[in-house]
Scaffold this active site. Structure first.
Site, short mmCIF file in Angstrom:
data_model
loop_
_atom_site.label_atom_id
_atom_site.label_comp_id
_atom_site.label_asym_id
_atom_site.label_seq_id
_atom_site.Cartn_x
_atom_site.Cartn_y
_atom_site.Cartn_z
N LYS A 60 0.92 -1.26 -0.03
CA LYS A 60 0.14 0.17 -0.20
C LYS A 60 1.15 1.36 0.33
O LYS A 60 0.72 1.73 -0.78
CB LYS A 60 -1.21 -0.32 1.33
CG LYS A 60 -0.73 0.21 2.94
CD LYS A 60 -1.58 0.59 3.56
CE LYS A 60 -0.42 0.48 5.30
NZ LYS A 60 0.21 1.73 5.33
N THR A 61 1.95 0.95 0.80
CA THR A 61 2.75 2.51 1.10
C THR A 61 3.36 2.64 -1.00
O THR A 61 3.47 4.04 -0.70
CB THR A 61 3.85 2.52 2.20
OG1 THR A 61 3.56 2.10 3.21
CG2 THR A 61 4.75 3.90 1.85
N ASP A 118 -3.56 7.69 3.99
CA ASP A 118 -3.25 6.23 4.76
C ASP A 118 -3.75 5.92 5.40
O ASP A 118 -4.40 6.76 6.22
CB ASP A 118 -1.55 6.56 4.79
CG ASP A 118 -1.35 5.04 4.38
OD1 ASP A 118 -1.27 3.91 4.52
OD2 ASP A 118 -0.06 4.98 4.97
N GLU A 119 -3.43 4.17 5.59
CA GLU A 119 -4.94 4.07 6.74
C GLU A 119 -6.29 4.50 6.67
O GLU A 119 -6.41 4.83 7.94
CB GLU A 119 -3.65 3.79 8.61
CG GLU A 119 -2.32 3.57 7.64
CD GLU A 119 -2.39 1.84 8.05
OE1 GLU A 119 -3.30 1.36 7.65
OE2 GLU A 119 -1.34 1.10 7.79
N GLN A 128 -8.48 -4.85 8.66
CA GLN A 128 -7.49 -4.05 9.69
C GLN A 128 -8.07 -3.50 10.85
O GLN A 128 -7.68 -2.31 11.00
CB GLN A 128 -6.21 -3.98 8.62
CG GLN A 128 -5.36 -5.09 8.07
CD GLN A 128 -4.13 -4.98 8.14
OE1 GLN A 128 -2.41 -4.88 8.86
NE2 GLN A 128 -3.52 -4.56 6.19
N ARG A 158 1.35 -10.88 10.49
CA ARG A 158 2.52 -10.70 10.24
C ARG A 158 3.96 -11.39 10.19
O ARG A 158 5.42 -10.79 10.33
CB ARG A 158 2.92 -10.12 11.83
CG ARG A 158 1.99 -8.76 12.75
CD ARG A 158 1.53 -7.81 11.84
NE ARG A 158 0.79 -7.87 10.88
CZ ARG A 158 0.84 -6.82 9.57
NH1 ARG A 158 1.39 -6.20 9.35
NH2 ARG A 158 -0.32 -7.31 8.80
#
Length: 723
Positions: A35-36, A220-221, A251, A607
């Site tokens: 995503k980044t 973002d997020e 998330q 993770r």
């Protein structure tokens, strides 16, 4: 740089998101899907393709670290300075706006930003000025209330007096707080966001300027935004249809601190012509790990839906270990880490993830015994936590009345009306008489210099410490600890704390477990003049000071699942998957909270890059209680062909049928003459079950659960018989 150099490294879905025409867009980015990269390449593409000038782009994220990374990656990609781009956190960008428009924002040019501690001090001053007793109206609870109101865009003047005493008092304090901050030119973190929103809302000229300037807004997020953040974004982009958001409804795990998963759905309603692009190719984890994550999260309702996949292959199975108790669980995890390191792995590539901070103690203790450096990420080690240090200070003062540091720490915790002047009088007298604070307090009472109220408060404190000592003189160590926590008022004090109250109470209850474990693990020595309490306090002090790794040292990472979001590790241990622990007891009867717990499990699983271990315990001492929990429902949701149980060589009955996993045990071999799970007989204590073993040869010892409780025995002297 040409456009092809920017888009060539991207997969098809990423390229589609980066090169899409301007307009409202939601990029639904699964864990580990880049995503980044999409955000950075989107901004770079707009600049290189000539769509927008750098100064017309705005990018918002949640942490300074993420903002710095985003800026650095754009500069590297474009080989140019990103100085003209507005990239920052919500709070940072709001602060920038307010500094530029102090007059319109009704702020003095020299306004100051308060951190959380400063804000708390201001609230305490207001409580004193209004004549409220902080014992009845805790400052932290009021701080939480004020910030929550601001996060929803609510000023004191917007709140009606409905006749409720609690609400009326909160309203009065909130109003006085606002007035003091306005007079003093003080702005707290929540105020930054609210004031920036009001600046744009109430000043059409300012709003028009920034709407014209920012031709494209990136977020973002997005699933972590709260009400006031969403309202701020809507003001900037409402008519321009130029909002580009990246988020993942799977998330969203911060509902407890105001994040609104509903904002993803509101975005779609508020932007009828929007596009949705899903990023589902995962670059982090193996196929088995993703299959488990996909299957678990599919049990949540109302999802936008996506299916993570990878080209990296199936990978190793997820390994499940069923521990006998929390000590066996910690022993197993640390032994697996030791094997990883012996095979050439880095400790910093290993993470132990848990639902509750109180779980960290067992792993910290075992890592210390193994001489393995570790770091508690995003938090404090168990014995360094404020509530634990305060409880230990009570115990230290009981053991030694002349411990000045402990006296200072607990004399007004909980608040008992001993003011700053009385404390100064005690300190001055102690210095003048070259004596301890305890002795000085007695002398001060005898002198009659204190007011009746101050004297009563101080005398009550001294009597409390004496009574705690008297009442626990014949108690076991863990009973001493439990009595101090409850009779001192600490437990009730932290229950009222709006800042992680539940976590702090759980930590205090875990301190009782630490003392109980110390009773069984602490072997007698030759220092008969040391009491068990003395040895326990020394043990706590030593554990507090050692083994926490330096910032850049190769060390094992310990953290809560909430702290783990955004991170990745080659080897992950997801521990304590038991009903009532994970999912938490508070969530099992609440569908919304249970679904957030499931999203938290999804975050934890994703993770892991190469290997994931999952553990649960058949019995657990936690929060001061022993329980025999059922395996977490999340275990039943993992596909059977992705998971494999790890067993000790001894065959021990385990509730495998409850979790429906494949019965392909991976055998562990350990060099001890007794194995965990074996039944043994002792001449004095009867028949018991081996819980764990330590040492080798003449130094080998075992912990055995007998009918009267667990005990550690040296094998050289115990004369055990296998049953």
């Amino acid at each position: 740089m040409d456009v092809t150099a920017i888009i060539d490294p991207l997969n098809d879905a990423q390229r589609l998101a980066v090169t899409a025409d301007s307009g409202a867009m939601l990029v639904l980015a699964g864990a580990g899907s880049g995503k980044t990269r999409v955000l950075v390449h989107r901004m770079a593409w707009q600049i290189v393709a000539g769509r927008h000038a750098p100064h017309s782009l705005l990018a918002v994220t949640f942490t300074n670290k993420a903002a710095r990374e985003m800026r650095s990656r754009i500069e590297t990609l474009l080989d140019m300075s990103a100085h003209s781009l507005w990239i920052g956190t919500f709070h940072g960008l709001a602060h920038r706006l307010l500094r530029r428009h102090t007059t319109e924002a009704r702020l003095p040019d020299s306004f100051q930003v308060m951190d959380s501690a400063d804000q708390l001090r201001v609230i305490k001053r207001i409580l004193v000025s209004l004549g409220y007793d902080e014992a009845k109206w805790p400052a932290k609870q009021i701080q939480w209330h004020i910030n929550a109101q601001k996060d929803e865009g609510i000023r004191a003047r917007h709140t009606a007096d409905v006749g409720d005493v609690y609400q009326r008092t909160m309203l009065q304090i909130y109003l006085a707080y606002e007035q003091l901050c306005d007079r003093s030119g003080l702005v707290d973190f929540a105020e930054l966001l609210l004031r920036a929103h009001e600046l744009l809302r109430d000043n059409p000229g300012v709003l028009a300027h920034y709407r014209q300037r920012f031709q494209h807004v990136h977020v973002d997020e997005f699933q972590d935004t709260n009400s006031i953040q969403y309202a701020w974004l809507r003001l900037l982009t409402q008519d321009a249809n130029n909002l580009f958001v990246v988020g993942d409804d799977d998330q969203s795990i911060y509902g407890w601190r105001g994040a609104k998963i509903e904002n993803i759905y509101r975005f779609q309603k508020d932007n009828p012509g929007h596009q949705v692009i899903k990023l589902e190719q995962n670059y982090r984890s193996t196929g088995n790990i993703l299959a488990a994550a996909n299957k678990i999260i599919a049990n949540n309702s109302g999802r936008m839906g996506k299916e993570l996949w990878t080209e990296s292959g199936t990978g190793e199975p997820i390994l499940l270990y069923v521990a006998f108790n929390e000590q066996d669980e910690a022993y197993f995890v640390v032994e697996r880490i030791r094997a990883w390191v012996n095979d050439g792995g880095m400790r910093s590539d290993v993470a132990i993830l848990y639902r509750s901070n109180a779980q960290s103690r067992q792993f910290e203790e075992r890592l210390m015994q193994a001489g393995m450096p570790y770091r508690v990420y995003g938090g404090l080690r168990f014995f360094d936590r404020a509530e634990i240090k305060t409880a230990l200070a009570y115990l230290r003062l009981m053991a030694n009345r002349h411990d000045d540091a402990s006296f200072e720490r607990v004399i007004n915790t909980p608040t008992r009306g001993i003011g700053a002047k009385s404390l100064d009088d005690i300190r001055n007298l102690a210095r003048g008489q070259t004596t301890s604070l305890w002795s000085a307090a007695i002398l001060l009472l005898q002198s009659g210099q204190l007011s009746a109220r101050a004297a009563n408060a101080l005398n009550g404190f001294l009597l409390l410490i004496k009574k705690l000592g008297d009442d626990t003189a014949d108690s076991t160590l863990h009973e001493k600890v439990k009595t101090v926590i409850e009779s001192s008022g600490l437990k009730d004090f932290y229950k009222k704390d709006k800042d992680k109250a539940e976590e702090k109470v759980e930590n205090l209850e875990e301190l009782v477990n630490a003392a109980r474990h110390f009773e069984t693990a602490n072997l007698p020595d030759d220092e008969d003049n040391f009491t068990e309490l003395d040895r326990f306090l020394s043990h706590a002090a030593l554990e507090s000071g050692d083994m926490q790794a330096e910032e850049f040292e190769d060390c094992v990472q310990l953290m809560t699942l909430h702290s783990a979001k955004g991170l990745e590790f080659k080897l992950v241990f997801l521990v304590g998957l038991e009903e009532g622990l994970f999912p938490s007891q508070q969530s099992v009867d609440d569908i919304a909270r249970l679904e957030e717990e499931r999203r938290l499990c999804y975050v934890g699983i994703t993770r892991a890059m190469r290997q994931l271990y999952i553990t649960y315990s058949e019995s657990r001492q936690l929060y001061g209680r022993e329980s025999y929990p059922r395996p977490s429902r999340f275990l039943r949701e993992i596909p059977a062909d992705t998971i494999q149980e790890v067993r000790q060589r001894a065959q021990v009955q385990r509730p495998v049928a409850h979790i429906n996993v494949a019965a392909k045990p991976a055998v562990l071999t350990e060099g001890h003459s007794f194995k965990a799970g074996e039944k043994v007989k002792h001449e004095k204590f009867g028949i018991g079950t081996i819980l764990q073993t330590e040492g080798e040869g003449a130094k080998e010892r075992v912990q055995i659960k007998f009918p009267e409780g667990p005990k550690w025995l040296m094998l050289a002297f115990a004369k055990l018989e296998k049953v």
